[in-house]
Scaffold this motif. Sequence first.
Motif, PDB file in Angstrom:
ATOM      1  N   VAL A  24      -0.651  -9.239  -4.907  1.00 34.72           N
ATOM      2  CA  VAL A  24      -1.421  -8.362  -5.787  1.00 34.72           C
ATOM      3  C   VAL A  24      -2.694  -7.900  -5.072  1.00 34.72           C
ATOM      4  O   VAL A  24      -2.866  -6.719  -4.791  1.00 34.72           O
ATOM      5  N   LEU A  25      -3.578  -8.852  -4.750  1.00 34.42           N
ATOM      6  CA  LEU A  25      -4.796  -8.471  -4.043  1.00 34.42           C
ATOM      7  C   LEU A  25      -4.465  -7.907  -2.661  1.00 34.42           C
ATOM      8  O   LEU A  25      -5.119  -6.975  -2.190  1.00 34.42           O
ATOM      9  N   GLY A  26      -3.435  -8.488  -2.015  1.00 32.69           N
ATOM     10  CA  GLY A  26      -3.034  -8.004  -0.701  1.00 32.69           C
ATOM     11  C   GLY A  26      -2.543  -6.565  -0.754  1.00 32.69           C
ATOM     12  O   GLY A  26      -2.856  -5.755   0.129  1.00 32.69           O
ATOM     13  N   LEU A  27      -1.755  -6.230  -1.795  1.00 34.15           N
ATOM     14  CA  LEU A  27      -1.288  -4.853  -1.949  1.00 34.15           C
ATOM     15  C   LEU A  27      -2.452  -3.915  -2.225  1.00 34.15           C
ATOM     16  O   LEU A  27      -2.472  -2.781  -1.730  1.00 34.15           O
ATOM     17  N   ASP A  28      -3.415  -4.381  -3.005  1.00 34.93           N
ATOM     18  CA  ASP A  28      -4.604  -3.560  -3.251  1.00 34.93           C
ATOM     19  C   ASP A  28      -5.311  -3.241  -1.938  1.00 34.93           C
ATOM     20  O   ASP A  28      -5.689  -2.093  -1.689  1.00 34.93           O
ATOM     21  N   VAL A  29      -5.484  -4.270  -1.111  1.00 35.85           N
ATOM     22  CA  VAL A  29      -6.134  -4.063   0.188  1.00 35.85           C
ATOM     23  C   VAL A  29      -5.327  -3.085   1.037  1.00 35.85           C
ATOM     24  O   VAL A  29      -5.886  -2.198   1.700  1.00 35.85           O
ATOM     25  N   PHE A  30      -4.002  -3.227   1.019  1.00 35.30           N
ATOM     26  CA  PHE A  30      -3.132  -2.341   1.805  1.00 35.30           C
ATOM     27  C   PHE A  30      -3.306  -0.883   1.379  1.00 35.30           C
ATOM     28  O   PHE A  30      -3.480   0.015   2.213  1.00 35.30           O
ATOM     29  N   PHE A  31      -3.279  -0.631   0.065  1.00 36.02           N
ATOM     30  CA  PHE A  31      -3.396   0.751  -0.414  1.00 36.02           C
ATOM     31  C   PHE A  31      -4.814   1.289  -0.225  1.00 36.02           C
ATOM     32  O   PHE A  31      -4.997   2.493   0.009  1.00 36.02           O
ATOM     33  N   ILE A  32      -5.811   0.415  -0.325  1.00 34.19           N
ATOM     34  CA  ILE A  32      -7.190   0.846  -0.024  1.00 34.19           C
ATOM     35  C   ILE A  32      -7.290   1.260   1.442  1.00 34.19           C
ATOM     36  O   ILE A  32      -7.868   2.307   1.768  1.00 34.19           O
ATOM     37  N   ALA A  33      -6.725   0.440   2.326  1.00 29.48           N
ATOM     38  CA  ALA A  33      -6.741   0.760   3.759  1.00 29.48           C
ATOM     39  C   ALA A  33      -5.994   2.070   4.030  1.00 29.48           C
ATOM     40  O   ALA A  33      -6.449   2.904   4.826  1.00 29.48           O
ATOM     41  N   LEU A  34      -4.850   2.252   3.358  1.00 28.16           N
ATOM     42  CA  LEU A  34      -4.066   3.473   3.532  1.00 28.16           C
ATOM     43  C   LEU A  34      -4.875   4.692   3.099  1.00 28.16           C
ATOM     44  O   LEU A  34      -4.869   5.731   3.783  1.00 28.16           O
ATOM     45  N   SER A  35      -5.587   4.564   1.982  1.00 26.76           N
ATOM     46  CA  SER A  35      -6.425   5.670   1.499  1.00 26.76           C
ATOM     47  C   SER A  35      -7.494   6.018   2.526  1.00 26.76           C
ATOM     48  O   SER A  35      -7.732   7.201   2.813  1.00 26.76           O
ATOM     49  N   TYR A  36      -8.114   4.982   3.092  1.00 35.41           N
ATOM     50  CA  TYR A  36      -9.213   5.249   4.023  1.00 35.41           C
ATOM     51  C   TYR A  36      -8.720   5.743   5.379  1.00 35.41           C
ATOM     52  O   TYR A  36      -9.466   6.429   6.089  1.00 35.41           O
ATOM     53  N   ILE A  37      -7.507   5.416   5.739  1.00 35.15           N
ATOM     54  CA  ILE A  37      -6.933   6.011   6.963  1.00 35.15           C
ATOM     55  C   ILE A  37      -6.825   7.524   6.795  1.00 35.15           C
ATOM     56  O   ILE A  37      -7.198   8.302   7.688  1.00 35.15           O
ATOM     57  N   GLN A  38      -6.333   7.944   5.611  1.00 39.53           N
ATOM     58  CA  GLN A  38      -6.222   9.377   5.342  1.00 39.53           C
ATOM     59  C   GLN A  38      -7.599  10.026   5.232  1.00 39.53           C
ATOM     60  O   GLN A  38      -7.822  11.140   5.721  1.00 39.53           O
ATOM     61  N   ILE A  39      -8.536   9.311   4.603  1.00 34.88           N
ATOM     62  CA  ILE A  39      -9.901   9.833   4.467  1.00 34.88           C
ATOM     63  C   ILE A  39     -10.542  10.020   5.836  1.00 34.88           C
ATOM     64  O   ILE A  39     -11.162  11.061   6.121  1.00 34.88           O
ATOM     65  N   LEU A  40     -10.386   9.021   6.714  1.00 32.24           N
ATOM     66  CA  LEU A  40     -10.979   9.114   8.050  1.00 32.24           C
ATOM     67  C   LEU A  40     -10.359  10.243   8.863  1.00 32.24           C
ATOM     68  O   LEU A  40     -11.053  10.901   9.653  1.00 32.24           O
ATOM     69  N   ARG A  41      -9.066  10.479   8.679  1.00 33.10           N
ATOM     70  CA  ARG A  41      -8.413  11.592   9.384  1.00 33.10           C
ATOM     71  C   ARG A  41      -9.059  12.915   8.982  1.00 33.10           C
ATOM     72  O   ARG A  41      -9.311  13.783   9.835  1.00 33.10           O
ATOM     73  N   VAL A  42      -9.327  13.077   7.700  1.00 33.66           N
ATOM     74  CA  VAL A  42      -9.955  14.310   7.222  1.00 33.66           C
ATOM     75  C   VAL A  42     -11.396  14.397   7.731  1.00 33.66           C
ATOM     76  O   VAL A  42     -11.849  15.457   8.180  1.00 33.66           O
ATOM     77  N   ILE A  43     -12.119  13.270   7.689  1.00 34.83           N
ATOM     78  CA  ILE A  43     -13.520  13.267   8.130  1.00 34.83           C
ATOM     79  C   ILE A  43     -13.637  13.650   9.601  1.00 34.83           C
ATOM     80  O   ILE A  43     -14.482  14.473   9.984  1.00 34.83           O
ATOM     81  N   PHE A  44     -12.780  13.059  10.435  1.00 32.92           N
ATOM     82  CA  PHE A  44     -12.856  13.350  11.877  1.00 32.92           C
ATOM     83  C   PHE A  44     -12.395  14.768  12.215  1.00 32.92           C
ATOM     84  O   PHE A  44     -12.658  15.248  13.320  1.00 32.92           O
ATOM     85  N   GLY A  51      -0.130 -18.752  -7.548  1.00 34.12           N
ATOM     86  CA  GLY A  51      -1.487 -18.418  -7.130  1.00 34.12           C
ATOM     87  C   GLY A  51      -1.493 -17.646  -5.820  1.00 34.12           C
ATOM     88  O   GLY A  51      -2.229 -16.668  -5.657  1.00 34.12           O
ATOM     89  N   LEU A  52      -0.654 -18.077  -4.865  1.00 37.82           N
ATOM     90  CA  LEU A  52      -0.550 -17.364  -3.594  1.00 37.82           C
ATOM     91  C   LEU A  52       0.054 -15.978  -3.792  1.00 37.82           C
ATOM     92  O   LEU A  52      -0.344 -15.018  -3.119  1.00 37.82           O
ATOM     93  N   PHE A  53       1.007 -15.861  -4.729  1.00 37.75           N
ATOM     94  CA  PHE A  53       1.599 -14.561  -5.040  1.00 37.75           C
ATOM     95  C   PHE A  53       0.517 -13.593  -5.520  1.00 37.75           C
ATOM     96  O   PHE A  53       0.462 -12.436  -5.086  1.00 37.75           O
ATOM     97  N   VAL A  54      -0.354 -14.066  -6.424  1.00 32.91           N
ATOM     98  CA  VAL A  54      -1.414 -13.207  -6.945  1.00 32.91           C
ATOM     99  C   VAL A  54      -2.360 -12.801  -5.820  1.00 32.91           C
ATOM    100  O   VAL A  54      -2.760 -11.634  -5.718  1.00 32.91           O
ATOM    101  N   VAL A  55      -2.697 -13.758  -4.944  1.00 33.07           N
ATOM    102  CA  VAL A  55      -3.630 -13.467  -3.853  1.00 33.07           C
ATOM    103  C   VAL A  55      -3.040 -12.471  -2.865  1.00 33.07           C
ATOM    104  O   VAL A  55      -3.666 -11.450  -2.533  1.00 33.07           O
ATOM    105  N   PHE A  56      -1.821 -12.736  -2.396  1.00 35.52           N
ATOM    106  CA  PHE A  56      -1.261 -11.934  -1.308  1.00 35.52           C
ATOM    107  C   PHE A  56      -0.504 -10.695  -1.801  1.00 35.52           C
ATOM    108  O   PHE A  56      -0.640  -9.617  -1.220  1.00 35.52           O
TER     109      PHE A  56
END
Length: 315
Positions: free
Chosen positions: A209-229, A202-207
Motif C-alpha cells: 500500500v505505502l510502497g505503491l503510493d511511493v511508486f506512483f508518486i515517483a512515477l508522477s515526478y519522473i514525468q514532472i521532471l521531464r516537463v521541467i527540464f 502489516g508488511l502488506f500494508v507497508v510495502f
Amino acid sequence: MSDSNTTEFSNPSTFILLGIPGLEAAHVWISIPFCIMYIIAILGNFTILFIMKTEPSLHMPMYYFLCMLAVTDLVLPTSILPKMLSIFWFNSREINFSACLTQMFFIHCSSVIESGIFLAMAFDRYVAICDSLRHSTILTNRVVALIGLAIVLRGSLLVMVHPILVRSRPYCRTNIIPHLYCEHMAVVKLACADIRVSSYYGLFVVFCVLGLDVFFIALSYIQILRVIFSLPTKDARLKTFGTCSSHLLAILAFYVPAIFSSLMYRFGQHVALHFHILIASTYRLLPHMLNPIIYGVRTKQIWDRLLQLFHCKKT
C-alpha cells in the motif's frame, strides 16, 4: 508465575504501557521535546486550516488536499501524545483494552491516509504541470471530494483489520507493552498464538500500500521532471520546480522515517529497545510538526497571508 498470570484471557481488561524501559528517570526531560513538537504541530496545522478558510485564492485542489493533510496531522499526534505525557508526568501506565485498539486504529489509519494524501498531491502536481490546460476540468471540486473520500475509506478499511486481528488473539503471557503507545506489532507480540498473519498483513500494508503510493508518486515526478527540464529557460525551470519543492520535502519527512521505523521494528532485534521507542515516537510526531512549517514557509500564498495576519495584529 501464578496461574492467574498464565491463564488465557482473549480480551485483557487493560494493558500496561511501560514507556521507555531503562530511561524512566529521564521521562520528564524526554517529555519536553515531545511536548514542544506537539504544540508546534497543533498551532501550525490550525494556522494552515484558518488561512485556507479565510483566503479565497487558496480554494483550489492542491490546498484542499493540504487541508486534509493538516487534519490528519492533528489527529495522529493527538491520538498518542496525551497518553504519552500521562506516562511521562504522572506514571499513569494503564490503558483500557478497547482504548488501546482505538489508539492503534487511529495511529495506523492516519498514516495510511496521509500517504494517500501525498499521492493525491503528486497527482495534482502532475496534472498542473504536465496537462495544465485541463487541470481545472480534471480536478473539479467533485473529483477532489471523491478522491478524499476514497483515501479515507482505503485507510479505514485496511487498518480496521489490525484491531480485529488483535482482538481475536488469546493473551496468556503478559499484558505489559514495552512502548509509549499501542503500536500494532508491539501489541501483537504479546499474544500466545501464531502472529504470522498479523505480521504479514502489516508488511502488506507497508510495502503493497505505502510502497505503491511511493511508486506512483515517483512515477508522477519522473514525468514532472521531464516537463521541467524541457522548459526553455532556467528561470522557468526553477519557478515550476518551486511549486513542487514543499511537497517533495514533506514526502521525504514522512516516508523515510516511516520505512526505517517499520523495518527496524521487524528486523532490528539487536537494536536497543529504548532507542527504537525513541525513534518510533519521534517519527509519529516530527513529520506532523514539519508539514505546516514546510508548507507555510515554502508556499508563497500561505506565507504572504500569514504575514498579513501578523501585520494586522501589530497595527
